[in-house]
Design a protein around this motif. Sequence first.
Motif, PDB file in Angstrom:
ATOM      1  N   ASP A  22       0.807  -1.223   0.000  1.00 46.38           N
ATOM      2  CA  ASP A  22       0.000   0.000   0.000  1.00 46.38           C
ATOM      3  C   ASP A  22       0.837   1.268   0.000  1.00 46.38           C
ATOM      4  O   ASP A  22       0.441   2.283  -0.582  1.00 46.38           O
ATOM      5  CB  ASP A  22      -0.930   0.010   1.221  1.00 46.38           C
ATOM      6  N   GLU A  23       2.008   1.223   0.667  1.00 46.07           N
ATOM      7  CA  GLU A  23       2.810   2.438   0.792  1.00 46.07           C
ATOM      8  C   GLU A  23       4.025   2.439  -0.121  1.00 46.07           C
ATOM      9  O   GLU A  23       4.772   3.419  -0.159  1.00 46.07           O
ATOM     10  CB  GLU A  23       3.239   2.626   2.253  1.00 46.07           C
ATOM     11  N   GLY A  24       4.283   1.315  -0.793  1.00 45.57           N
ATOM     12  CA  GLY A  24       5.347   1.277  -1.784  1.00 45.57           C
ATOM     13  C   GLY A  24       6.753   1.156  -1.241  1.00 45.57           C
ATOM     14  O   GLY A  24       7.714   1.541  -1.932  1.00 45.57           O
ATOM     15  N   TRP A  25       6.929   0.635  -0.051  1.00 46.21           N
ATOM     16  CA  TRP A  25       8.275   0.457   0.490  1.00 46.21           C
ATOM     17  C   TRP A  25       9.016  -0.597  -0.324  1.00 46.21           C
ATOM     18  O   TRP A  25       8.433  -1.601  -0.756  1.00 46.21           O
ATOM     19  CB  TRP A  25       8.217  -0.027   1.933  1.00 46.21           C
ATOM     20  N   PRO A  26      10.337  -0.416  -0.511  1.00 44.72           N
ATOM     21  CA  PRO A  26      11.131  -1.502  -1.107  1.00 44.72           C
ATOM     22  C   PRO A  26      11.171  -2.699  -0.145  1.00 44.72           C
ATOM     23  O   PRO A  26      11.124  -2.544   1.079  1.00 44.72           O
ATOM     24  CB  PRO A  26      12.517  -0.885  -1.273  1.00 44.72           C
ATOM     25  N   LEU A  27      11.253  -3.904  -0.700  1.00 45.27           N
ATOM     26  CA  LEU A  27      11.268  -5.108   0.122  1.00 45.27           C
ATOM     27  C   LEU A  27      12.421  -5.108   1.121  1.00 45.27           C
ATOM     28  O   LEU A  27      12.255  -5.514   2.277  1.00 45.27           O
ATOM     29  CB  LEU A  27      11.362  -6.358  -0.770  1.00 45.27           C
ATOM     30  N   ARG A  28      13.602  -4.649   0.667  1.00 46.10           N
ATOM     31  CA  ARG A  28      14.743  -4.677   1.566  1.00 46.10           C
ATOM     32  C   ARG A  28      14.549  -3.739   2.745  1.00 46.10           C
ATOM     33  O   ARG A  28      14.901  -4.066   3.888  1.00 46.10           O
ATOM     34  CB  ARG A  28      16.011  -4.305   0.791  1.00 46.10           C
ATOM     35  N   ARG A  29      13.958  -2.557   2.498  1.00 46.64           N
ATOM     36  CA  ARG A  29      13.718  -1.619   3.592  1.00 46.64           C
ATOM     37  C   ARG A  29      12.702  -2.207   4.590  1.00 46.64           C
ATOM     38  O   ARG A  29      12.884  -2.114   5.803  1.00 46.64           O
ATOM     39  CB  ARG A  29      13.194  -0.295   3.032  1.00 46.64           C
ATOM     40  N   ALA A  30      11.629  -2.854   4.055  1.00 43.65           N
ATOM     41  CA  ALA A  30      10.630  -3.451   4.941  1.00 43.65           C
ATOM     42  C   ALA A  30      11.225  -4.608   5.743  1.00 43.65           C
ATOM     43  O   ALA A  30      10.923  -4.779   6.933  1.00 43.65           O
ATOM     44  CB  ALA A  30       9.436  -3.934   4.114  1.00 43.65           C
ATOM     45  N   ALA A  31      12.107  -5.390   5.095  1.00 46.28           N
ATOM     46  CA  ALA A  31      12.734  -6.507   5.795  1.00 46.28           C
ATOM     47  C   ALA A  31      13.599  -6.010   6.940  1.00 46.28           C
ATOM     48  O   ALA A  31      13.598  -6.581   8.047  1.00 46.28           O
ATOM     49  CB  ALA A  31      13.551  -7.340   4.818  1.00 46.28           C
ATOM     50  N   GLU A  32      14.370  -4.938   6.707  1.00 44.52           N
ATOM     51  CA  GLU A  32      15.200  -4.381   7.762  1.00 44.52           C
ATOM     52  C   GLU A  32      14.361  -3.786   8.883  1.00 44.52           C
ATOM     53  O   GLU A  32      14.682  -3.932  10.061  1.00 44.52           O
ATOM     54  CB  GLU A  32      16.126  -3.309   7.171  1.00 44.52           C
ATOM     55  N   ARG A  33      13.258  -3.123   8.500  1.00 45.21           N
ATOM     56  CA  ARG A  33      12.398  -2.489   9.512  1.00 45.21           C
ATOM     57  C   ARG A  33      11.761  -3.525  10.429  1.00 45.21           C
ATOM     58  O   ARG A  33      11.682  -3.327  11.638  1.00 45.21           O
ATOM     59  CB  ARG A  33      11.307  -1.673   8.794  1.00 45.21           C
ATOM     60  N   PHE A  34      11.328  -4.656   9.873  1.00 48.50           N
ATOM     61  CA  PHE A  34      10.628  -5.676  10.676  1.00 48.50           C
ATOM     62  C   PHE A  34      11.553  -6.826  11.079  1.00 48.50           C
ATOM     63  O   PHE A  34      11.092  -7.819  11.641  1.00 48.50           O
ATOM     64  CB  PHE A  34       9.421  -6.207   9.902  1.00 48.50           C
ATOM     65  N   GLN A  35      12.862  -6.702  10.768  1.00 55.36           N
ATOM     66  CA  GLN A  35      13.885  -7.652  11.210  1.00 55.36           C
ATOM     67  C   GLN A  35      13.586  -9.085  10.746  1.00 55.36           C
ATOM     68  O   GLN A  35      13.607 -10.044  11.524  1.00 55.36           O
ATOM     69  CB  GLN A  35      14.034  -7.608  12.738  1.00 55.36           C
ATOM     70  N   VAL A  36      13.301  -9.199   9.439  1.00 58.93           N
ATOM     71  CA  VAL A  36      13.112 -10.513   8.829  1.00 58.93           C
ATOM     72  C   VAL A  36      13.939 -10.543   7.555  1.00 58.93           C
ATOM     73  O   VAL A  36      14.506  -9.538   7.117  1.00 58.93           O
ATOM     74  CB  VAL A  36      11.620 -10.788   8.507  1.00 58.93           C
ATOM     75  N   SER A  37      14.007 -11.701   6.930  1.00 60.13           N
ATOM     76  CA  SER A  37      14.774 -11.827   5.699  1.00 60.13           C
ATOM     77  C   SER A  37      14.010 -11.220   4.520  1.00 60.13           C
ATOM     78  O   SER A  37      12.782 -11.005   4.584  1.00 60.13           O
ATOM     79  CB  SER A  37      15.064 -13.302   5.408  1.00 60.13           C
ATOM     80  N   HIS A  38      14.747 -10.985   3.441  1.00 61.81           N
ATOM     81  CA  HIS A  38      14.146 -10.442   2.221  1.00 61.81           C
ATOM     82  C   HIS A  38      13.072 -11.384   1.684  1.00 61.81           C
ATOM     83  O   HIS A  38      11.991 -10.951   1.244  1.00 61.81           O
ATOM     84  CB  HIS A  38      15.245 -10.205   1.173  1.00 61.81           C
ATOM     85  N   THR A  39      13.338 -12.702   1.692  1.00 63.14           N
ATOM     86  CA  THR A  39      12.366 -13.663   1.158  1.00 63.14           C
ATOM     87  C   THR A  39      11.102 -13.722   2.019  1.00 63.14           C
ATOM     88  O   THR A  39       9.987 -13.909   1.503  1.00 63.14           O
ATOM     89  CB  THR A  39      12.989 -15.065   1.082  1.00 63.14           C
ATOM     90  N   THR A  40      11.258 -13.553   3.345  1.00 61.82           N
ATOM     91  CA  THR A  40      10.078 -13.557   4.217  1.00 61.82           C
ATOM     92  C   THR A  40       9.207 -12.350   3.925  1.00 61.82           C
ATOM     93  O   THR A  40       7.970 -12.456   3.838  1.00 61.82           O
ATOM     94  CB  THR A  40      10.507 -13.554   5.694  1.00 61.82           C
TER      95      THR A  40
END
Length: 320
Positions: A22-40
């Motif tokens: 919905d907000e268009g975050w890059p996957l890598r930024r979201a993964a770092e923010r929520f402390q999970v892997s890129h694939t998750t």
Amino acid sequence: MSHRNAPLTPTGRLRLARCVVDEGWPLRRAAERFQVSHTTAARWAGRYRQLGPAGMLDRSSRPHHSPRQTPTPVEQQVVRLRREHRIGPVRLAARCGIAASTAHRILLRHGLPALATLDRATGEPVRRYERARPGELVHIDVKKLGRIPDGGGHKVLGRAAGRTNQDRRNGTGYAYLHTALDDHTRLAYTEDLPDEKAATCAGFLTRAAAWFAAHGITIERVLTDNAWAYTKNTWRQTCHDLGISPRWTKPWRPQTNGKVERFHRTLLDEWAYHRPYTSDRERQAAFPDWLDWYNYHRPHTGIGGHPPATRVTNLPEQHT
């Protein structure tokens, strides 16, 4: 599947997915923010696009296909043998040529309960009940117990010497343990009497009623088996004089009187056979303390781990 160390709960997954979709975050930024892997992060974002918030819930880990699952005819045989013969996984496995663990899983898959929860005579689930108030129903039964000769029996002297000691005294006879047990509280009253004749049983009932009355319990009904003494007019008249309604179990159905049967098993395990005794007098001397402990101190698993006396309402002079 969520667990105590999982970085994402269903709510956290939804937040991550909305940041990406919905907000268009890059996957890598979201993964770092929520402390999970890129694939998750990519997996939860993809499920959100496809299924919406419902896709954030845990899914079953059960496979869609099980090509090595036990063939249907074998499962049917296991179920049929269980219902016809009421046998457990080990014996089912031997008859069907499968592992016991496989037989156990088949029983679970078909919703068949453990044998311990079934009535062995009928195969039906055991129906458990408990009366709502003290005195509403009192179970009565007699346990026949061999007396110990002076000097000890086989538990003290060994099999051969114990038998010789008993024979030398021409046998020692039996103790007849008469027990009255309240269905609601499990409070128990027991006497060691010389026989189980009608007059003896009637006298025991009179004393049991007085003992329960002293504990604030008025007996309304008594339940016994169909032994000779409990079917005579002496028993019926005594019940009538005491204002008690007599009840009897169905023939060949001792489970109906199971609470007092279970008490007698506890009595044997924790008193009669708990330790070697050198005489019957020594064993009898230990009984009052054991019965006091059972009624007032011993945790009873059938009533939530509390002693029977805690269920007695208005118990005079609470025991300590």
